[in-house]
Design an enzyme around this catalytic site. Structure first.
Site, PDB file in Angstrom:
ATOM      1  N   CYS A  85       0.856  -1.203   0.000  1.00  0.00           N
ATOM      2  CA  CYS A  85       0.000   0.000   0.000  1.00  0.00           C
ATOM      3  C   CYS A  85       0.891   1.251   0.000  1.00  0.00           C
ATOM      4  O   CYS A  85       1.677   1.467   0.935  1.00  0.00           O
ATOM      5  CB  CYS A  85      -0.901  -0.006   1.227  1.00  0.00           C
ATOM      6  SG  CYS A  85      -1.733  -1.603   1.456  1.00  0.00           S
ATOM      7  N   CYS A  88       1.349   3.554   3.137  1.00  0.00           N
ATOM      8  CA  CYS A  88       1.458   3.010   4.497  1.00  0.00           C
ATOM      9  C   CYS A  88       2.879   2.874   5.029  1.00  0.00           C
ATOM     10  O   CYS A  88       3.729   2.200   4.426  1.00  0.00           O
ATOM     11  CB  CYS A  88       0.761   1.660   4.567  1.00  0.00           C
ATOM     12  SG  CYS A  88       0.710   1.029   6.258  1.00  0.00           S
ATOM     13  N   CYS A 125     -10.351   0.374  19.070  1.00  0.00           N
ATOM     14  CA  CYS A 125     -10.078  -0.239  17.765  1.00  0.00           C
ATOM     15  C   CYS A 125      -8.647  -0.768  17.711  1.00  0.00           C
ATOM     16  O   CYS A 125      -7.692  -0.021  17.927  1.00  0.00           O
ATOM     17  CB  CYS A 125     -10.310   0.802  16.673  1.00  0.00           C
ATOM     18  SG  CYS A 125     -10.028   0.138  15.034  1.00  0.00           S
TER      19      CYS A 125
END
Ligand code: SAM
Ligand code: DTB
Ligand code: SF4
Length: 342
Positions: A85, A88, A125
């Site tokens: 990605c 990232c 999260c």
């Protein structure tokens, strides 16, 4: 620069909002109310004041406009990710200074979750830099989910692609939300990521849905995509059936060493427009003003709340990059008269 289109002259590319962009009568996001890319693009092209007004109207039909949901993030497994990605810092192949670390222990996770709860977060999260979890890794996360639930918090996990049966195991552990972003328009996806397709992501989202876990799915802007691509991303999210309960809108956090470092930054009014379009097309979703908030002036954040954002990441860190200090967010909420959603 030519501003003539915004001065009330009819330039043919937008008309007065109320007729042209009438809301679907049914706000459920059912398939008969699909949003075309053209329709979302014309929302984007609406004069800013009209767009924000409309987003605020939609927002008030469903939500308390002054209540913002607070999620705290924790990286439970940092760095060393095999994917590519382009945004990232955790991809092993880029030299970003983020090193591969071991998975945190359940005790470490519970300590962080309890501290987040203490500071007012309602959802916790847990993110992992995996392509997807192996069975042994999934079992570790399941223990974490059980422990965080034990504190009375909502749980969310973002672990990458899930294989058949894994979503059910997460559901059994009591996972409330699974975050899995489609990140950018299908047409642009291959420019950003080559180690998987967007369809791989959509398959995981279907598994999460089928297992009865709430879906948290959004994307990133500021990656050099066109407005048309942003409209396509929003349309794609809005056309998921049903659309996600939670929609994070991330502004690219540029990290040195990643391919996207140095990309021209998105105009922040365009970011606010993206939030407004998400709000209008997904009236019942929590739209989260996500990554990139630390780099955003408070006035822009306030415009995002006006445009219908009603969730944030709350805590001094995202996964590997910074987020506004909690004390600063508390001051901002006080200045704007916002409060944490129960
Ligand atoms: N590895 C898992 C995955 O990709 O689904 C979970 C963690 S991954 C870091 C979660 C999301 O963070 C990505 O889908 C992306 O939307 C977002 N993200 C990652 N790096 C980012 C950056 N530099 N700026 C903004 N968002 C970012
Ligand atoms: C999401 O949409 N944004 C969060 C969360 N889901 C997992 C992640 C943002 C990561 C920003 C870069 C970092 O801190 O590593
Ligand atoms: Fe890995 Fe997720 Fe980062 Fe992609 S976004 S490199 S899958 S951690």
């Amino acid at each position: 620069m030519n501003f003539s289109g915004t001065w009330g002259l009819d330039m043919g590319n937008h008309a007065s909002t109320n007729e042209q962009h009438a809301l679907p009568a049914d706000l459920s996001g059912a398939p008969n109310n699909r949003w075309s890319v053209d329709a979302v693009e014309s929302l984007f092209a609406t004069p800013f004041n009209d767009l924000i007004f409309r987003a605020q109207q939609v927002h008030r039909e469903v939500f308390d406009p002054n209540a913002v949901q607070l999620s705290t993030l924790l990286s439970i497994k940092t760095g060393g990710c095999p994917e590519d990605c382009g945004y990232c810092p955790q991809a092993a192949r880029y030299h970003t200074g983020v090193d591969r670390e071991e998975t945190l222990t359940v005790e470490q996770v519970v300590t962080a979750a309890a501290a987040a709860k203490e500071r007012g977060a309602t959802r916790f999260c847990m993110g992992a830099a995996w392509r997807g979890p192996r069975q042994r890794e999934l079992e570790q996360v399941i223990e974490m989910i059980r422990a965080v639930r034990g504190l009375g918090m909502e749980t969310c996990a973002t672990l990458g692609l899930l294989k058949e049966g894994q979503a059910e195991q997460l559901k059994d552990a009591g996972l409330d939300y699974y975050n899995h972003n489609i990140d950018t328009a299908r047409e642009f996806y291959g420019e950003i990521i080559t180690t998987r397709t967007q369809q791989d992501r959509i398959d995981t989202l279907s598994r999460v849905r089928a297992a009865g876990i709430h879906v948290c799915c959004g994307g990133i802007v500021g990656m050099g995509e066109s407005r048309r691509a942003r409209a396509a991303l929003i349309a794609q999210l809005a056309n998921l059936d049903p659309y996600p309960e939670s929609v994070p809108i991330n502004n690219l956090v540029q990290v040195e060493g990643t391919p996207l470092h140095g990309t021209p930054k998105i105009d922040l009014f365009e970011f606010v427009r993206t939030v407004a379009c998400a709000r209008i097309t997904m009236p019942k979703a929590r739209v989260r003003l996500s990554a990139g908030r630390r780099e955003m002036p408070e006035a822009i954040q306030a415009l995002c709340f006006l445009a219908g954002a009603n969730s944030i990441f709350y805590g001094d860190r995202l996964l590997t990059t910074g987020n506004p200090e909690m004390e600063n967010d508390q001051l901002l909420f006080a200045k704007l008269g916002l409060r944490a959603a129960p």
